[in-house]
Design a protein around this motif. Structure first.
Motif, PDB file in Angstrom:
ATOM      1  N   HIS A   8      -0.786   7.592  -1.701  1.00 39.90           N
ATOM      2  CA  HIS A   8      -0.829   6.514  -2.685  1.00 39.90           C
ATOM      3  C   HIS A   8       0.028   5.300  -2.312  1.00 39.90           C
ATOM      4  O   HIS A   8       0.113   4.357  -3.082  1.00 39.90           O
ATOM      5  CB  HIS A   8      -0.431   7.049  -4.062  1.00 39.90           C
ATOM      6  CG  HIS A   8      -1.489   7.933  -4.643  1.00 39.90           C
ATOM      7  ND1 HIS A   8      -1.446   9.304  -4.524  1.00 39.90           N
ATOM      8  CD2 HIS A   8      -2.633   7.638  -5.294  1.00 39.90           C
ATOM      9  CE1 HIS A   8      -2.510   9.821  -5.101  1.00 39.90           C
ATOM     10  NE2 HIS A   8      -3.258   8.831  -5.583  1.00 39.90           N
ATOM     11  N   THR A   9       0.640   5.342  -1.153  1.00 44.07           N
ATOM     12  CA  THR A   9       1.401   4.183  -0.686  1.00 44.07           C
ATOM     13  C   THR A   9       0.418   3.184  -0.074  1.00 44.07           C
ATOM     14  O   THR A   9      -0.401   3.563   0.762  1.00 44.07           O
ATOM     15  CB  THR A   9       2.442   4.611   0.367  1.00 44.07           C
ATOM     16  OG1 THR A   9       3.338   5.548  -0.240  1.00 44.07           O
ATOM     17  CG2 THR A   9       3.218   3.421   0.886  1.00 44.07           C
ATOM     18  N   PRO A  10       0.506   1.911  -0.469  1.00 48.00           N
ATOM     19  CA  PRO A  10      -0.409   0.914   0.094  1.00 48.00           C
ATOM     20  C   PRO A  10      -0.266   0.821   1.612  1.00 48.00           C
ATOM     21  O   PRO A  10       0.815   1.018   2.167  1.00 48.00           O
ATOM     22  CB  PRO A  10       0.043  -0.397  -0.563  1.00 48.00           C
ATOM     23  CG  PRO A  10       0.806   0.006  -1.774  1.00 48.00           C
ATOM     24  CD  PRO A  10       1.402   1.347  -1.480  1.00 48.00           C
ATOM     25  N   LEU A  11      -1.359   0.505   2.267  1.00 52.09           N
ATOM     26  CA  LEU A  11      -1.372   0.412   3.729  1.00 52.09           C
ATOM     27  C   LEU A  11      -0.403  -0.626   4.271  1.00 52.09           C
ATOM     28  O   LEU A  11       0.185  -0.433   5.331  1.00 52.09           O
ATOM     29  CB  LEU A  11      -2.786   0.074   4.216  1.00 52.09           C
ATOM     30  CG  LEU A  11      -3.611   1.248   4.710  1.00 52.09           C
ATOM     31  CD1 LEU A  11      -5.013   0.819   5.059  1.00 52.09           C
ATOM     32  CD2 LEU A  11      -2.946   1.939   5.868  1.00 52.09           C
ATOM     33  N   TRP A  12      -0.231  -1.735   3.560  1.00 57.22           N
ATOM     34  CA  TRP A  12       0.644  -2.784   4.051  1.00 57.22           C
ATOM     35  C   TRP A  12       2.087  -2.280   4.179  1.00 57.22           C
ATOM     36  O   TRP A  12       2.838  -2.782   5.009  1.00 57.22           O
ATOM     37  CB  TRP A  12       0.585  -4.041   3.168  1.00 57.22           C
ATOM     38  CG  TRP A  12       1.186  -3.879   1.812  1.00 57.22           C
ATOM     39  CD1 TRP A  12       0.554  -3.558   0.654  1.00 57.22           C
ATOM     40  CD2 TRP A  12       2.576  -4.039   1.465  1.00 57.22           C
ATOM     41  NE1 TRP A  12       1.444  -3.490  -0.386  1.00 57.22           N
ATOM     42  CE2 TRP A  12       2.692  -3.792   0.091  1.00 57.22           C
ATOM     43  CE3 TRP A  12       3.722  -4.367   2.195  1.00 57.22           C
ATOM     44  CZ2 TRP A  12       3.912  -3.848  -0.588  1.00 57.22           C
ATOM     45  CZ3 TRP A  12       4.932  -4.428   1.510  1.00 57.22           C
ATOM     46  CH2 TRP A  12       5.009  -4.173   0.148  1.00 57.22           C
ATOM     47  N   VAL A  13       2.477  -1.285   3.389  1.00 54.92           N
ATOM     48  CA  VAL A  13       3.831  -0.734   3.476  1.00 54.92           C
ATOM     49  C   VAL A  13       4.028  -0.062   4.830  1.00 54.92           C
ATOM     50  O   VAL A  13       5.069  -0.226   5.476  1.00 54.92           O
ATOM     51  CB  VAL A  13       4.105   0.245   2.311  1.00 54.92           C
ATOM     52  CG1 VAL A  13       5.424   0.964   2.481  1.00 54.92           C
ATOM     53  CG2 VAL A  13       4.049  -0.495   0.979  1.00 54.92           C
ATOM     54  N   TRP A  14       3.022   0.678   5.277  1.00 58.36           N
ATOM     55  CA  TRP A  14       3.125   1.357   6.573  1.00 58.36           C
ATOM     56  C   TRP A  14       3.073   0.349   7.710  1.00 58.36           C
ATOM     57  O   TRP A  14       3.749   0.523   8.730  1.00 58.36           O
ATOM     58  CB  TRP A  14       2.043   2.422   6.718  1.00 58.36           C
ATOM     59  CG  TRP A  14       2.136   3.439   5.624  1.00 58.36           C
ATOM     60  CD1 TRP A  14       1.180   3.748   4.713  1.00 58.36           C
ATOM     61  CD2 TRP A  14       3.268   4.251   5.286  1.00 58.36           C
ATOM     62  NE1 TRP A  14       1.640   4.709   3.845  1.00 58.36           N
ATOM     63  CE2 TRP A  14       2.925   5.035   4.170  1.00 58.36           C
ATOM     64  CE3 TRP A  14       4.554   4.398   5.804  1.00 58.36           C
ATOM     65  CZ2 TRP A  14       3.795   5.941   3.577  1.00 58.36           C
ATOM     66  CZ3 TRP A  14       5.427   5.295   5.218  1.00 58.36           C
ATOM     67  CH2 TRP A  14       5.048   6.058   4.126  1.00 58.36           C
ATOM     68  N   TYR A 116      11.774   2.015  -0.513  1.00 61.33           N
ATOM     69  CA  TYR A 116      10.690   2.982  -0.711  1.00 61.33           C
ATOM     70  C   TYR A 116      11.142   4.115  -1.628  1.00 61.33           C
ATOM     71  O   TYR A 116      10.431   4.512  -2.552  1.00 61.33           O
ATOM     72  CB  TYR A 116      10.226   3.530   0.642  1.00 61.33           C
ATOM     73  CG  TYR A 116       9.000   4.405   0.553  1.00 61.33           C
ATOM     74  CD1 TYR A 116       7.736   3.835   0.430  1.00 61.33           C
ATOM     75  CD2 TYR A 116       9.099   5.793   0.590  1.00 61.33           C
ATOM     76  CE1 TYR A 116       6.608   4.624   0.353  1.00 61.33           C
ATOM     77  CE2 TYR A 116       7.973   6.589   0.507  1.00 61.33           C
ATOM     78  CZ  TYR A 116       6.726   6.009   0.377  1.00 61.33           C
ATOM     79  OH  TYR A 116       5.611   6.796   0.291  1.00 61.33           O
TER      80      TYR A 116
END
Length: 172
Positions: A8-14, A116
């Motif tokens: 559920h973490t948005p891709l932009w965070v990774w 995070y």
């Protein structure tokens, strides 16, 4: 539960984490870099820490005071520790030679982990995250994350200005 957090973490965070690790890895090697580029990571850490501090403390005076004290203390220690070792300004070229250090990687990953972690805790335990003790502890961390890179950046700028003034002949 860990799998659910990651999914559920948005891709932009990774993508941002990958950028942080990449920039930190580059800082591990000796390099000559333009002065503007030297300021990029400390200013990024400052912005992320200020954002996290604002989101966490929401103008809670003791938390802001704790962050300010941590930033001043760690900034002063970082200024003193930077010294002249590993920094060679070249004002004629507009660059600074820096000895490689893993500290920027640790600082950037630290800011990422705190932001995070606080976001995850906000979702899971929102009442706990709003507590005074938690807010003070996180504010101290954000103050540390602001002070260390900004103190080092100010030392680099100071050494750069010194080299600049000694390279310019005095007018008679």
């Amino acid at each position: 539960m860990l799998q659910q957090m990651i999914i559920h973490t948005p891709l932009w965070v990774w993508a941002f984490l990958a950028f942080v690790v990449y920039r930190g890895w580059l800082a591990g090697a000796d390099r000559e870099t333009p002065l503007l580029k030297v300021a990029l990571i400390p200013l990024l850490l400052l912005a992320l820490s200020l954002h996290g501090l604002y989101a966490q403390s929401q103008a809670h005076a003791p938390a802001l005071a704790a962050a300010a004290l941590a930033a001043l203390g760690s900034g002063f220690l970082s200024w003193a520790a930077a010294g002249r070792a590993g920094i060679a300004p070249h004002p004629t070229r507009g660059t600074v030679w820096l000895r490689g250090s893993w500290l920027p990687l640790l600082m950037m990953v630290g800011v990422f982990a705190v932001k995070y972690g606080v976001a995850v805790l906000q979702v899971l335990y929102s009442t706990y995250v709003q507590g005074t003790l938690f807010t003070l502890a996180v504010s101290l961390l954000y103050g540390l994350f602001m002070g260390v890179p900004v103190g080092r950046l100010l030392r680099i700028l100071h050494l750069y200005r010194q080299a600049q003034s000694s390279a310019t002949p005095a007018a008679t």
